[in-house]
Enzyme design. Structure first.
Site, mmCIF file in Angstrom:
data_model
loop_
_atom_site.group_PDB
_atom_site.id
_atom_site.type_symbol
_atom_site.label_atom_id
_atom_site.label_comp_id
_atom_site.label_asym_id
_atom_site.label_seq_id
_atom_site.Cartn_x
_atom_site.Cartn_y
_atom_site.Cartn_z
ATOM 1 N N MET A 79 -1.620 11.214 5.433
ATOM 2 C CA MET A 79 -1.234 12.037 4.399
ATOM 3 C C MET A 79 0.226 11.249 3.964
ATOM 4 O O MET A 79 0.771 10.552 4.269
ATOM 5 C CB MET A 79 -0.566 13.485 5.316
ATOM 6 C CG MET A 79 -1.484 14.122 6.096
ATOM 7 S SD MET A 79 -1.266 15.351 6.849
ATOM 8 C CE MET A 79 -0.808 16.723 5.586
ATOM 9 N N HIS A 80 0.452 12.273 2.576
ATOM 10 C CA HIS A 80 1.836 11.748 1.983
ATOM 11 C C HIS A 80 1.947 10.895 1.039
ATOM 12 O O HIS A 80 2.907 10.531 0.347
ATOM 13 C CB HIS A 80 2.963 11.609 3.111
ATOM 14 C CG HIS A 80 2.992 12.842 4.229
ATOM 15 N ND1 HIS A 80 3.180 14.108 3.988
ATOM 16 C CD2 HIS A 80 3.237 12.457 5.617
ATOM 17 C CE1 HIS A 80 3.023 14.617 5.200
ATOM 18 N NE2 HIS A 80 3.242 13.705 6.335
ATOM 19 N N ASP A 236 -4.980 14.251 8.346
ATOM 20 C CA ASP A 236 -5.429 13.388 9.836
ATOM 21 C C ASP A 236 -5.116 14.551 10.830
ATOM 22 O O ASP A 236 -6.108 15.071 11.775
ATOM 23 C CB ASP A 236 -4.759 12.277 10.023
ATOM 24 C CG ASP A 236 -3.301 12.197 9.741
ATOM 25 O OD1 ASP A 236 -2.695 13.314 9.296
ATOM 26 O OD2 ASP A 236 -2.758 11.150 9.950
#
Length: 480
Positions: A79-80, A236
């Site tokens: 992520m991110h 995830d």
């Protein structure tokens, strides 16, 4: 048949799952992290695509008949990280990863520009999230920022390549700091604070919803006859929750992967950004995940193995299945900074109490304990919101270790359960989301929990020893 593709930080993993939810085959490819400067971390999106294609090519070579029957594809991933695309939908620069700490100063700028950030997103601005990275890029790479036509998270970029469509699920979008997590929609005010608009964002869907189809040329490449649907998918950790059936409030689980977390599904949002609790939408409707997250977990064991020139198995074997007592030395697992509860990208790891009597076993046990103590910090930040944790399931590579789970049970003073197939969580969860997108079945019928194959119980005397050690361990943060 269903495919689950998990774009991790260190590897891509692709699994093939049949209608009975049995994993028929699995293939993986390693990924490299580039570190242009200390505290930075980047990856080339082209490397993700090459690795994913390699896993699918390998499955075609060995399981062509099964692959031909794939009806749905689910995506999960790290992520991110922002993938910035130009007008031709080509990446403008490498992706800045979730564990990159360069945008710490920009977090304060973002919160000043958008005073309602914590209330709307349920999170504190931290350098790991996406929005501060865009503030950094606007300041340090203005030409790239001005050329950006679309901003995608890693797995959404994979979807774009596979389907040609720019679509993101709400769980992954939660980690951007642009999402109103209660409304499960982009915040125009949050986007404006970063100099962006909805026109530069993908369309949002729930993780179990259809979100495009595989391109015809790719379906032909892999011999697929059904033109598979691609599900919304998940970040995830939300995908890991789906993989282990954590779809009800209170179904707490602990991840011991490259990073670590204590995660609990909730039916309503009770944010605690001051203690760096993460609040994300779950991958299924009307549910959220709240988490305490640490940046280095099983990667700490990989680090000490590399440092000592031994495999992880060689380091763990002499220590047995359960500790007799805490290690006489202490380890802070802040090798890449830390999130919960410190939000400190600059803090670094520490070994304390070394002496001439210190040996390899003592150090290795301290590393495992340091990760467990940090997870206790995560647990306490969550319980500050009113959550009660009576037990937890463990997933991720670290959950293979009897010793680590025994330490964790005694540090957290709750039963810790090892799950069957606990290491395939995110990819398996992605495959389940693919099935839901294709069939429209009831979520509870598909997202059943796996068997608990072993439970690790706290031992009163040892748990008391760890409880005495924990406050001293926490004071080390001020020295690191």
């Amino acid at each position: 048949m269903y495919l689950g593709i998990d774009l991790g930080t260190s590897a891509v993993k692709t699994i093939l799952v049949d209608d009975a939810q049995r994993v028929i085959a699995s293939r993986s490819r390693a990924l490299r992290i580039d570190v242009p400067r200390p505290g930075w971390a980047e990856q080339d999106p082209a490397a993700w695509i090459a690795a994913i294609f390699a896993t699918l090519d390998a499955l075609k070579a060995d399981h062509a008949r099964d692959l031909a029957e794939v009806a749905g594809i689910g995506l999960s991933g790290q992520m991110h990280g922002p993938v910035l695309l130009d007008a031709a939908m080509k990446p403008l620069r490498p992706c800045i990863l979730w564990n990159d700490g360069r945008s710490a100063a920009e977090c304060a700028v973002l919160e000043q520009r958008w005073p309602a950030l914590r209330q709307v997103t349920g999170n504190k601005a931290m350098p790991g999230f996406t929005a501060p990275k865009l503030v950094w890029i606007a300041d340090h790479e203005p030409r790239i920022f001005s050329a950006t036509r679309l901003v995608l998270q890693p797995k959404a970029y994979v979807r774009l390549v596979l389907s040609g469509e720019a679509i993101e699920d709400v769980s992954d979008a939660s980690g951007s700091l642009w999402l109103d997590v209660v409304k499960r929609d982009w915040s125009d005010e949050g986007l404006a604070a970063t100099g962006l608009t909805r026109a530069q964002m993908p369309r949002l869907v729930e993780g179990c919803a259809p979100a495009g189809r595989l391109r015809a040329d790719l379906a032909e490449r892999w011999g697929m006859t059904r033109h598979p649907i691609i599900a919304g998918g998940a970040g995830d950790n939300p995908a890991g929750a789906i993989g282990i059936g954590a779809i009800r409030p209170g179904a707490t689980f602990i991840t011991l992967g490259t990073s670590g977390a204590v995660i609990t599904p909730v039916a309503s949002v009770t944010p605690n950004p001051e203690r760096v609790v993460h609040t994300f939408c779950h991958a299924i409707p009307a549910l959220w995940l709240q988490a305490g997250a640490m940046l280095s977990a099983a990667s700490c064991l990989a680090w000490i193995a590399r440092l000592l020139g031994a495999s992880e198995a060689e380091l763990l074997a002499p220590l047995g299945a359960s500790p007799a007592a805490p290690s006489p030395i202490s380890f802070l697992p802040y090798l890449a900074g830390e999130r919960t509860p410190h939000d400190d990208p600059d803090v670094r790891g520490l070994l304390d109490g070394l002496s001439h009597a210190t040996d390899r076993n003592t150090i290795v046990q301290a590393v495992l304990e340091g990760v467990a103590f940090a997870l206790a910090d995560c647990r306490d930040a969550l319980t500050d919101t009113g959550l009660v944790m009576a037990e937890a399931d463990a997933i991720g590579g670290g959950s293979r270790s009897d010793l680590w789970l025994a330490i964790l049970a005694n540090v957290l003073t709750i039963p810790i359960h090892r799950l069957a197939e606990g290491e395939t969580g995110a990819a398996f969860g992605a495959a389940r989301l693919a099935r839901l997108a294709v069939t429209g079945e009831a979520i509870a019928d598909v997202c059943t929990p796996p068997a608990r194959v072993r439970t690790f119980m706290p031992a009163p005397a040892l748990a008391a020893d760890y409880a005495e050690r924990l406050p001293r361990w926490r004071r080390l943060y001020r020295r690191s």
